[in-house]
Scaffold this motif. Structure first.
Motif: not given
Length: 342
Positions: A143-145, A174, A178, A197-198, A270, A272, A275
């Motif tokens: 995950s990008y997190d 992205m 975050i 984002p996608r 992904s 996102k 967000i």
């Protein structure tokens, strides 16, 4: 002889226990060993008691070793990620590269930027420029997190805690978004370069690819990575700049194949979009006139969905890397947005 295999955290260990053990040796996959000697004076211990005691002590010692390694990694992100700060100026700019690259993708724009900013450069842990392969855990970075957490931790380590300009290319755009949500005061401007984002089309959203195309990309990476890197570089970098095409291909080839596959799945699958309405930091979205990876509709979508003030700037070049193939125009956009002279 009893040999017990255990796995703790991300390290593999073999614990060897002899019939009358006086020591325990623990070895992880980096070939680091710890030996423990303990009191053997009690003669009434059974073999099973000795084995159980040895195992417990081994687990304790190995956990201490693993904890030490984790702490060491957390405290040395600057070195592990090849971070450096160059340039002058009262403000700080952070440059973050994308999939398969390294900090060298910013080389053409550095001479100008370092006249006006202190510039932070680094390599993500998947990069071939990072020496320690143990730093990239495909599960952690699914995950990008996790990347955003690394970014914040790195900047904390560098004592850079607020009012930074963040320039994120591709996936790093992205990641920067975050991080800005998690730490609102960290950035005063987000520059999102060819970010998305996608990547997969869905309903009325045009990401640029369908599911089958993404599956084909990942299959090509899995089956013939060497050939894929050359072809991908030709697709995403304007062919009128063969030196930049070749340099990106070299970056991609340096990235480990075992990292490329899970990372490609993380990036290309992904989503996102949810967000964007939480991003309050002012954003500049930089898009090229013809990007095979990110269509122009994505930039328009992000502009509409981002909660904070945002603008879209177009750089007249083909491909996904305006900082390589149209670096003067790219700098002109940055100068206009940030208020410096080229």
């Amino acid at each position: 002889m009893v040999v017990i295999y255990i796995k703790m955290l991300k390290y593999n260990a073999t614990i060897r226990i002899e019939p009358n053990p006086k020591c325990i040796r623990i070895r992880n996959k980096s070939c680091e060993a710890v030996t423990f000697l303990y009191n053997q004076t009690r003669t009434n211990r059974t073999h099973h008691q000795k084995t159980a005691l040895a195992l417990l002590l081994s687990l304790f010692l190995f956990s201490r070793l693993s904890l030490w390694k984790m702490v060491a990694l957390e405290r040395s992100l600057e070195a592990a990620m090849n971070a450096r700060i160059i340039g002058s100026g009262s403000e700080t700019m952070v440059l973050a590269h994308g999939f398969g690259g390294d900090q060298s993708v910013w080389d053409k724009v550095l001479p100008c930027l370092t006249k006006h900013y202190q510039v932070v450069l680094f390599d993500w842990t998947f990069s071939g420029a990072v020496k320690d392969p143990n730093l990239f855990d495909p599960l952690k970075y699914s995950s990008y997190d996790a990347f955003a957490d690394d970014l914040i931790a790195l900047l904390d380590e560098l004592h850079l805690e607020s009012s930074l300009v963040f320039v994120g290319h591709s996936m790093s755009g992205m990641i920067g978004c975050i991080a800005s949500i998690e730490r609102p005061q960290l950035f005063n401007r987000l520059i999102l370069v060819a970010a998305s984002p996608r990547y997969i089309n869905i309903d009325d959203y045009e990401g640029g690819f369908d599911d089958a195309t993404i599956d084909g990309i990942i299959s090509s990476i899995e089956s013939d990575y060497e050939n894929w890197t050359s072809n991908f570089a030709l697709l995403v970098v304007d062919n009128s700049d063969p030196i930049s095409v070749n340099n990106l291909a070299k970056c991609l080839k340096r990235m480990r194949h075992e990292f490329a596959v899970p990372l490609a799945k993380t990036v290309f699958r992904s989503d996102k979009r949810d967000i964007l309405d939480k991003v309050t930091t002012p954003c500049t979205i930089i898009q090229t006139t013809n990007d095979i990876v990110v269509p122009g509709s994505v930039a328009d979508y992000m502009h509409k969905k981002i909660k904070g003030k945002s603008t879209v700037e177009i750089v007249n070049t083909n491909g996904h890397f305006p900082q390589l193939t149209a670096h003067l125009e790219f700098l002109a956009v940055l100068a206009g947005v940030l208020g410096f002279e080229i």
